[in-house]
Design a protein around this motif. Structure first.
Motif, short mmCIF file in Angstrom:
data_model
loop_
_atom_site.label_atom_id
_atom_site.label_comp_id
_atom_site.label_asym_id
_atom_site.label_seq_id
_atom_site.Cartn_x
_atom_site.Cartn_y
_atom_site.Cartn_z
N VAL A 25 -21.37 -6.65 -5.84
CA VAL A 25 -20.85 -5.49 -5.15
C VAL A 25 -21.90 -5.02 -4.15
N HIS A 26 -21.53 -5.00 -2.89
CA HIS A 26 -22.41 -4.54 -1.81
C HIS A 26 -21.60 -3.64 -0.89
N ALA A 27 -22.25 -2.69 -0.28
CA ALA A 27 -21.57 -1.92 0.75
C ALA A 27 -21.28 -2.84 1.92
N GLU A 28 -20.26 -2.49 2.67
CA GLU A 28 -19.88 -3.28 3.82
C GLU A 28 -20.75 -2.88 5.01
N THR A 29 -21.97 -3.42 5.06
CA THR A 29 -22.91 -3.00 6.10
C THR A 29 -23.11 -4.03 7.20
N GLU A 30 -22.40 -5.14 7.13
CA GLU A 30 -22.49 -6.14 8.19
C GLU A 30 -21.95 -5.56 9.49
N GLY A 31 -22.63 -5.85 10.58
CA GLY A 31 -22.13 -5.43 11.88
C GLY A 31 -22.32 -3.97 12.22
N LEU A 32 -23.20 -3.27 11.54
CA LEU A 32 -23.40 -1.85 11.80
C LEU A 32 -24.50 -1.57 12.82
N ASP A 33 -25.19 -2.59 13.28
CA ASP A 33 -26.33 -2.37 14.18
C ASP A 33 -25.95 -1.57 15.42
N SER A 34 -24.81 -1.87 16.02
CA SER A 34 -24.42 -1.14 17.23
C SER A 34 -24.15 0.33 16.91
N TYR A 35 -23.60 0.61 15.73
CA TYR A 35 -23.38 2.00 15.33
C TYR A 35 -24.70 2.74 15.12
N PHE A 36 -25.67 2.05 14.49
CA PHE A 36 -26.97 2.67 14.30
C PHE A 36 -27.65 2.96 15.64
N LYS A 37 -27.46 2.07 16.61
CA LYS A 37 -28.03 2.27 17.94
C LYS A 37 -27.41 3.51 18.59
N GLU A 38 -26.10 3.63 18.52
CA GLU A 38 -25.41 4.80 19.08
C GLU A 38 -25.87 6.07 18.39
N LEU A 39 -25.97 6.02 17.07
CA LEU A 39 -26.35 7.19 16.29
C LEU A 39 -27.76 7.65 16.62
N ALA A 40 -28.68 6.71 16.84
CA ALA A 40 -30.08 7.05 17.08
C ALA A 40 -30.31 7.63 18.47
N ASP A 41 -29.35 7.47 19.37
CA ASP A 41 -29.49 7.99 20.72
C ASP A 41 -28.98 9.43 20.75
N ALA A 95 -19.89 7.01 15.33
CA ALA A 95 -20.80 6.01 14.76
C ALA A 95 -21.26 6.46 13.37
N GLU A 96 -21.63 7.72 13.23
CA GLU A 96 -22.05 8.23 11.93
C GLU A 96 -20.93 8.10 10.90
N ALA A 97 -19.72 8.48 11.28
CA ALA A 97 -18.57 8.38 10.36
C ALA A 97 -18.30 6.93 9.97
N ASP A 98 -18.41 6.02 10.92
CA ASP A 98 -18.17 4.61 10.62
C ASP A 98 -19.22 4.05 9.66
N ILE A 99 -20.47 4.46 9.86
CA ILE A 99 -21.54 4.02 8.95
C ILE A 99 -21.30 4.58 7.55
N ARG A 100 -21.01 5.87 7.47
CA ARG A 100 -20.75 6.49 6.15
C ARG A 100 -19.57 5.82 5.45
#
Length: 173
Positions: free
Chosen positions: A12-28, A37-42
């Protein structure tokens, strides 16, 4: 064989594949899409890949929302026992332990969370709160700053950084 034993064989793992672009948006801090982006990551973090484990997670979250730390600890403990690679379970239990004033177990669970998901800004903010509560303001400030670097849209973390900066103004950290 119990219900959880049936699902224990599946990783069991969280579905974290492909989140890099969301993290980039969130950090800006100037990116207009940061809230999405935050909602999608959560949302990705909250999905374990197992309906049963997701139900335990939801029950733990509901207990936290109701202020029932004891029930939350029970739900998240069951979740971490059966899904030890699911970072959100560890972070949820860390939050419940913090609510109960159990800072040592909370810090331990934050360590598990960050091992599984080093970009978990909530766990870093929680670590900052624990360290601040324990009077370790230097390390608290480091944790808050690390959290803020990942998600600069957290007003409470921004306030904590300002508070600690002001308290230590003119003092070498």
């Amino acid at each position: 064989m119990g219900l959880f034993a049936t699902f224990a064989a599946f990783p069991v793992h969280a579905e974290t594949e492909g989140l890099d672009s969301y993290f980039k948006e969130l950090a800006d801090p100037d990116d207009a899409n940061w809230a999405r982006a935050e909602a999608d990551i959560r949302r990705a973090w909250s999905r374990s890949g197992s309906a049963v484990m997701d139900l335990l997670f939801q029950r733990g979250e509901r207990a936290l929302d109701q202020g029932d730390a004891e029930a939350a600890i029970e739900h998240f403990t069951a979740l971490t026992d059966h899904a030890p690679d699911f970072a959100a379970g560890w972070n949820g239990r860390a939050t419940a332990y913090f609510m109960a004033g159990l800072y040592g177990p909370a810090a331990s669970d934050i360590a598990h969370t960050l091992k599984l998901e080093p970009r978990h800004w909530g766990a870093l903010a929680g670590l900052g709160a624990i360290l601040e509560e324990m009077g370790d303001n230097k390390r608290a400030l480091e944790a808050y700053r690390a959290s803020f670097a990942l998600n600069p849209h957290q007003q409470d973390v921004k306030d904590a950084i300002a508070r600690l900066d002001k308290a230590h103004q003119g003092t070498a950290l």
